[in-house]
Scaffold this motif. Structure first.
Motif, mmCIF file in Angstrom:
data_model
loop_
_atom_site.group_PDB
_atom_site.id
_atom_site.type_symbol
_atom_site.label_atom_id
_atom_site.label_comp_id
_atom_site.label_asym_id
_atom_site.label_seq_id
_atom_site.Cartn_x
_atom_site.Cartn_y
_atom_site.Cartn_z
ATOM 1 N N LEU A 1 1.051 -8.152 3.767
ATOM 2 C CA LEU A 1 0.611 -6.786 3.478
ATOM 3 C C LEU A 1 1.655 -5.815 4.011
ATOM 4 O O LEU A 1 2.038 -5.880 5.184
ATOM 5 C CB LEU A 1 -0.739 -6.499 4.138
ATOM 6 N N THR B 1 -6.519 -10.103 3.855
ATOM 7 C CA THR B 1 -7.390 -9.492 2.854
ATOM 8 C C THR B 1 -7.333 -7.975 3.006
ATOM 9 O O THR B 1 -7.655 -7.442 4.074
ATOM 10 C CB THR B 1 -8.847 -9.969 3.011
ATOM 11 N N ALA B 2 -6.885 -7.298 1.953
ATOM 12 C CA ALA B 2 -6.842 -5.835 1.937
ATOM 13 C C ALA B 2 -8.085 -5.314 1.239
ATOM 14 O O ALA B 2 -8.465 -5.821 0.180
ATOM 15 C CB ALA B 2 -5.586 -5.355 1.216
ATOM 16 N N ARG B 3 -8.724 -4.299 1.825
ATOM 17 C CA ARG B 3 -9.966 -3.764 1.276
ATOM 18 C C ARG B 3 -9.771 -2.315 0.836
ATOM 19 O O ARG B 3 -8.955 -1.581 1.410
ATOM 20 C CB ARG B 3 -11.075 -3.854 2.328
ATOM 21 N N PHE C 1 -6.842 2.440 0.072
ATOM 22 C CA PHE C 1 -6.899 1.361 1.064
ATOM 23 C C PHE C 1 -7.725 1.814 2.266
ATOM 24 O O PHE C 1 -7.557 2.928 2.773
ATOM 25 C CB PHE C 1 -5.472 1.014 1.497
ATOM 26 N N GLY D 1 2.670 -1.827 4.610
ATOM 27 C CA GLY D 1 2.230 -0.440 4.675
ATOM 28 C C GLY D 1 3.377 0.485 4.320
ATOM 29 O O GLY D 1 4.271 0.714 5.127
ATOM 30 N N VAL E 1 -2.435 1.486 7.203
ATOM 31 C CA VAL E 1 -2.022 0.157 7.652
ATOM 32 C C VAL E 1 -1.514 0.240 9.087
ATOM 33 O O VAL E 1 -1.889 -0.556 9.952
ATOM 34 C CB VAL E 1 -0.939 -0.420 6.724
ATOM 35 N N TYR F 1 -7.804 -3.890 6.601
ATOM 36 C CA TYR F 1 -7.469 -5.281 6.286
ATOM 37 C C TYR F 1 -8.050 -6.210 7.345
ATOM 38 O O TYR F 1 -8.445 -5.776 8.438
ATOM 39 C CB TYR F 1 -5.954 -5.470 6.203
ATOM 40 N N SER G 1 -11.422 -5.952 -2.994
ATOM 41 C CA SER G 1 -10.471 -6.486 -2.023
ATOM 42 C C SER G 1 -9.489 -7.391 -2.744
ATOM 43 O O SER G 1 -9.714 -7.796 -3.893
ATOM 44 C CB SER G 1 -11.191 -7.266 -0.915
ATOM 45 N N ILE H 1 0.860 -1.181 0.000
ATOM 46 C CA ILE H 1 0.000 0.000 0.000
ATOM 47 C C ILE H 1 0.896 1.230 0.000
ATOM 48 O O ILE H 1 1.646 1.458 0.943
ATOM 49 C CB ILE H 1 -0.925 0.019 1.227
#
Length: 282
Positions: A153, A139-141, A127, A155, A163, A130, A147, A3
């Motif tokens: 993940l 899972t990133a939304r 973003f 940040g 994040v 998550y 997603s 992200i």
């Protein structure tokens, strides 16, 4: 999944791609137009080594070829352009920086880093949060309702990282109370205005007795070097509709910045409403 498409996230994406690791990067802004984007970044040897490790050889060649040159000697004066008495046995050679430091336009660096990531970078999606799944995937939304699942993940979304806010909500940042005003002009314009040559050849600090400190430096580029690398250079297509010289990355310039405590020149809200001339008047 990464992200943030800044100077941290983009090299990481390139390094993972170079190592054969599947990666996707999401950046909310189609054009980076924050004020620091129009200035240069100084990169020291650790940063150079990291870029060389992450970038494919042709992109690292483009990085080296389009680097700017900044002064490698620093001078300190008082507001009358005299050496301040408080620094003792002052000589013009004091404050020499490492010759290994490199000066690169933030826009040029971003152009280089993005030029090999078309299949990896998605822009325009913000973003929002998550969740960690039972199988330890993440899972990133995003704000459009979409997603993506990933093993890891990252940040890389800056000081206000969303994040970080979810992962470490107690790790907040504080306002130091420091503020800066900055500006730049072409070297050609500076010479027309009679700006002293010492400001074009040195990093100069001016330490006044009862006011803010002024810093002056310059960034020299070879405009012809950009022509070898396609979309690298030319001011960047995303900045063409923004007036003024600030986002030009292919012209040599002198720049200045003043540091002062918050509130001395006005509140953040007041200063944000003013144009360049009004800020210069202040």
């Amino acid at each position: 999944v990464i992200i943030g498409g800044g100077p941290g996230g983009l090299p990481l994406a390139l390094g993972l791609k170079k190592s054969g690791i599947e990666v996707a990067l999401f950046e909310k802004s189609t054009v980076r137009s924050d004020y620091v984007q129009g200035f240069r970044m100084r990169i020291q040897q650790k940063g150079l080594d990291s870029l060389q490790a992450c970038l494919p050889p042709r992109l690292f060649e483009a990085f080296l070829a389009t680097l700017g040159r900044s002064p490698d000697q620093s001078l300190l004066f008082d507001q009358h352009l005299r050496p301040p008495a408080s620094i003792g046995d002052w000589t013009p050679s004091s404050g020499v920086r490492s010759h290994q430091d490199k000066s690169v336009s933030r826009i040029t660096l971003r152009q280089i880093l993005l030029s090999d990531l078309d299949d990896i970078v998605t822009v325009g999606r913000t973003f929002t949060g998550y969740q960690i799944n039972e199988d330890d995937t993440v899972t990133a939304r995003f704000d459009d309702g979409s997603s993506i699942d990933c093993d890891l993940l990252v940040g890389a979304d800056g000081v206000a990282s969303r994040v970080r806010k979810q992962l470490l909500p107690h790790a907040t940042y504080i306002d130091t109370g420091a503020r800066r005003l900055a500006g730049k002009m072409t070297l050609q314009r500076a010479e027309q205005l009679g700006v002293a040559a010492i400001f074009l050849s040195h990093n100069v600090g001016i330490k006044s007795t009862d006011g803010p400190r002024l810093g002056i430096s310059s960034h020299h580029v070879d405009a012809t070097s950009f022509q070898r690398f396609g979309l690298i250079g030319g001011g960047g297509p995303g900045h063409r509709d923004i007036s003024g010289f600030h986002f030009n990355n292919v012209t040599s310039y002198i720049w200045w910045n003043i540091a002062y405590p918050n509130g001395v020149l006005g509140t953040d809200e007041e200063l944000a409403t003013l144009d360049g001339q009004a800020l210069l008047d202040i």
